[in-house]
Design a protein around this motif. Structure first.
Motif, mmCIF file in Angstrom:
data_model
loop_
_atom_site.group_PDB
_atom_site.id
_atom_site.type_symbol
_atom_site.label_atom_id
_atom_site.label_comp_id
_atom_site.label_asym_id
_atom_site.label_seq_id
_atom_site.Cartn_x
_atom_site.Cartn_y
_atom_site.Cartn_z
ATOM 1 N N ARG A 253 52.555 52.518 38.758
ATOM 2 C CA ARG A 253 51.339 53.009 38.089
ATOM 3 C C ARG A 253 50.793 51.942 37.135
ATOM 4 N N SER A 254 51.690 51.185 36.535
ATOM 5 C CA SER A 254 51.277 50.121 35.627
ATOM 6 C C SER A 254 50.465 49.054 36.369
ATOM 7 N N ALA A 255 50.917 48.707 37.570
ATOM 8 C CA ALA A 255 50.190 47.713 38.367
ATOM 9 C C ALA A 255 48.809 48.239 38.755
ATOM 10 N N ILE A 256 48.735 49.511 39.139
ATOM 11 C CA ILE A 256 47.447 50.107 39.489
ATOM 12 C C ILE A 256 46.542 50.128 38.263
ATOM 13 N N SER A 257 47.100 50.432 37.118
ATOM 14 C CA SER A 257 46.333 50.423 35.879
ATOM 15 C C SER A 257 45.759 49.031 35.606
#
Length: 116
Positions: free
Chosen positions: A41-45
Motif C-alpha cells: 500500500r505504501s508503494a501505491i501511495s
C-alpha cells in the motif's frame, strides 16, 4: 501543465494502470491498492503521489478516506502537446528532406546529370 513530470509519471506501467482504474470515476486508495496484490500500500501511495504531483490525478478527502480520480482535462492537454510535438517534428523532418532534395536538384542541374 507540467509536461516533464507527466511524461515521467506515465513512464511507469503501474502508474498507467492506476490512471486506467480511476479514469471513469473516483476510487479510494485502498481499492486501488487492492488491485495490485503484490505491491505494498505504501508503494501505491507513492505512485499516487507522483501522479498527483504531475497533475494527472486529483485527490479528495472524505472523512479518513482519500479518493482519487484521473484529471481528464490535464490528460487532454498532454495529448494536445504530444500531438503538436509530433506534428511539428514531422513538419521539420519534411522541411529538411525537401531542402536536401532541392540542394540535390541544384547540384544535378549544375553538373549536367539528368533528372527523373
Amino acid at each position: 501543465m507540467r509536461v516533464d513530470a507527466a511524461l515521467k509519471a506515465l513512464a511507469e506501467p503501474r502508474r498507467r494502470e492506476i490512471l486506467r482504474l480511476v479514469w471513469a470515476g473516483e476510487l479510494p486508495s485502498t481499492s486501488i491498492a487492492d488491485h495490485f496484490g503484490e505491491v505494498t500500500r505504501s508503494a501505491i501511495s507513492q505512485h499516487l503521489g507522483v501522479l498527483k504531483a504531475a497533475g494527472l490525478v486529483s485527490e479528495r478527502r472524505e472523512g479518513t478516506r482519500r479518493l482519487y480520480q484521473a484529471r481528464q482535462d490535464e490528460m487532454r492537454k498532454l495529448r494536445d502537446f504530444l500531438d503538436d510535438y509530433w506534428t511539428s517534428g514531422l513538419e521539420r523532418l519534411r522541411d529538411v528532406a525537401e531542402a536536401a532534395q532541392r540542394q540535390n536538384d541544384r547540384r544535378g542541374a549544375t553538373d549536367g546529370r539528368a533528372h527523373p
